[in-house]
Design an enzyme around this catalytic site. Structure first.
Site, short mmCIF file in Angstrom:
data_model
loop_
_atom_site.label_atom_id
_atom_site.label_comp_id
_atom_site.label_asym_id
_atom_site.label_seq_id
_atom_site.Cartn_x
_atom_site.Cartn_y
_atom_site.Cartn_z
N MET A 179 0.82 -1.21 0.00
CA MET A 179 0.00 0.00 0.00
C MET A 179 0.86 1.26 0.00
O MET A 179 0.51 2.26 -0.61
CB MET A 179 -0.97 0.01 1.18
CG MET A 179 -2.01 -1.10 1.11
SD MET A 179 -2.90 -1.19 -0.47
CE MET A 179 -3.63 0.42 -0.55
N ASP A 182 -1.58 17.99 -10.89
CA ASP A 182 -1.89 19.27 -10.25
C ASP A 182 -1.00 20.39 -10.77
O ASP A 182 -1.47 21.49 -11.06
CB ASP A 182 -1.75 19.15 -8.74
CG ASP A 182 -2.03 20.47 -8.04
OD1 ASP A 182 -3.11 21.06 -8.29
OD2 ASP A 182 -1.18 20.91 -7.25
#
Length: 170
Positions: free
Chosen positions: A123, A138
């Protein structure tokens, strides 16, 4: 094609679901602490002009690749705060590598996470690549809103009871 160790004894059951169907954090208190490694990858596809602007450092927000690398490292360290049932781990290494790929065109992102502990670091590696890609998006969205983040996947894991696993052909 996936390659798994013969020690892989998973039954196919969802480990984060209790007997009554409730979400739960898996109990790893009885598991041995072993060396764990996970490698994940992803890519950001964009227009050629966008890739050239990133590589030339012409973007308004500055060094996108450096910022994305740091964002990925920071995200890996915060994975347990982001993924509700994920165990907090003491990472011994997180490395994020970002390379241009003219054939996409875009950037390929790869992360390696390591720790010594009772549970894996898959993860953390996946979070690192996802957040690094989101950071590129972004920072470059002012010049290319048509970018896409693709292929977020685990490509390799080592350590623990299940041993080694590699994504075939990748």
């Amino acid at each position: 094609m996936m390659v798994s160790s013969p020690k892989d004894d998973r039954t196919g059951a969802l480990t984060h679901i209790g007997v009554r169907g409730e979400a739960r954090m898996v109990d790893v208190s009885e598991k041995d602490a072993t060396s764990r490694v996970a490698i994940a990858e992803a890519r950001v596809r964009m227009g050629r002009a966008t890739l050239q602007a990133i590589l030339a450092g012409d973007a308004k927000k500055g060094d996108m690749i450096g910022a994305a690398r740091i964002a990925g490292i920071m995200a890996a360290k915060k994975t347990a705060d982001l993924i509700p049932l994920c165990h907090p781990l003491q990472l011994s290494k997180i490395e994020v590598d970002i390379k241009p790929d003219e054939s996409l065109p875009g950037l390929k992102v790869r992360a390696e996470a390591r720790c010594v502990g009772p549970t894996g670091v898959e993860m953390e590696a996946l979070t690192a690549v996802a957040v690094a890609c989101l950071t590129v998006y972004d920072m470059a969205k002012a010049i290319d809103r048509g970018m896409s983040i693709e292929g977020v996947r685990l490509v390799e894991k080592r350590g623990g009871k299940s041993g080694e696993w590699r994504m075939g052909g990748g």
